[in-house]
Design a protein around this motif. Structure first.
Motif, PDB file in Angstrom:
ATOM      1  N   GLY A   7     -31.165 -42.440  47.834  1.00  0.00           N
ATOM      2  CA  GLY A   7     -31.983 -42.640  48.350  1.00  0.00           C
ATOM      3  C   GLY A   7     -32.192 -43.997  49.209  1.00  0.00           C
ATOM      4  N   LYS A   9     -31.546 -45.033  52.133  1.00  0.00           N
ATOM      5  CA  LYS A   9     -31.986 -45.339  53.456  1.00  0.00           C
ATOM      6  C   LYS A   9     -33.587 -45.214  53.143  1.00  0.00           C
ATOM      7  CE  LYS A   9     -31.647 -43.494  58.226  1.00  0.00           C
ATOM      8  NZ  LYS A   9     -30.738 -42.484  58.862  1.00  0.00           N
ATOM      9  N   LYS A  10     -34.152 -44.550  52.406  1.00  0.00           N
ATOM     10  CA  LYS A  10     -35.598 -44.517  52.331  1.00  0.00           C
ATOM     11  C   LYS A  10     -36.150 -45.691  51.362  1.00  0.00           C
ATOM     12  CE  LYS A  10     -36.376 -39.547  52.289  1.00  0.00           C
ATOM     13  NZ  LYS A  10     -36.843 -38.372  51.461  1.00  0.00           N
ATOM     14  N   LEU A  11     -35.383 -46.167  50.733  1.00  0.00           N
ATOM     15  CA  LEU A  11     -35.611 -47.312  49.918  1.00  0.00           C
ATOM     16  C   LEU A  11     -35.539 -48.624  50.542  1.00  0.00           C
ATOM     17  CD1 LEU A  11     -33.774 -46.761  46.380  1.00  0.00           C
ATOM     18  CD2 LEU A  11     -36.463 -46.684  47.018  1.00  0.00           C
ATOM     19  N   ALA A  13     -36.280 -48.518  53.944  1.00  0.00           N
ATOM     20  CA  ALA A  13     -37.137 -48.405  54.795  1.00  0.00           C
ATOM     21  C   ALA A  13     -38.639 -49.083  54.125  1.00  0.00           C
ATOM     22  CB  ALA A  13     -37.529 -47.141  55.203  1.00  0.00           C
ATOM     23  N   ARG A  14     -38.926 -48.686  52.782  1.00  0.00           N
ATOM     24  CA  ARG A  14     -39.757 -49.007  52.017  1.00  0.00           C
ATOM     25  C   ARG A  14     -39.665 -50.619  51.945  1.00  0.00           C
ATOM     26  NH1 ARG A  14     -43.209 -46.569  48.307  1.00  0.00           N
ATOM     27  NH2 ARG A  14     -42.947 -44.459  48.508  1.00  0.00           N
ATOM     28  N   GLN A  55     -40.893 -45.039  42.973  1.00  0.00           N
ATOM     29  CA  GLN A  55     -40.018 -44.281  43.519  1.00  0.00           C
ATOM     30  C   GLN A  55     -38.734 -44.420  42.759  1.00  0.00           C
ATOM     31  OE1 GLN A  55     -39.498 -44.657  47.984  1.00  0.00           O
ATOM     32  NE2 GLN A  55     -37.584 -42.990  47.711  1.00  0.00           N
TER      33      GLN A  55
END
Length: 91
Positions: A7, A9-11, A13-14, A55
């Motif tokens: 994850g 990329k999503k992390l 971004a966060r 997350q």
């Protein structure tokens, strides 16, 4: 922590959104913004960090504690790690 790599990329971004919110908070303080605006920005940063923590923690629990193939000694270490992280985070 394989779940953070999957994850990633999503992390990231966060984290970048959190950085933006923290920068906005800094600007608000530098510009002597209204207390309400500063408090709202602090709440936004806090919410974003809480979401990131949730997350990562969820991924850790599912990956390590939810895996039936994890040996008991490793599971015990993972439970201790999660408990320590929660104690630290909830201070």
């Amino acid at each position: 922590m394989a779940h953070t790599i999957h994850g990633k990329k999503k992390l990231l971004a966060r984290v970048r959104r959190i950085q933006g919110q923290a920068a906005a908070l800094e600007r608000a303080l530098e510009q002597d913004a209204d207390c309400t605006a500063v408090l709202q920005q602090i709440a936004a940063v806090r919410g974003a960090v809480n979401g990131l923590m949730a997350q990562v923690l969820e991924g850790h629990i599912l990956q390590h504690l939810g895996d039936p193939d994890t040996p008991a000694p490793q599971r015990e270490r993972d439970v201790a790690t999660v408990a320590s992280a929660l104690r630290s985070y909830l201070k």
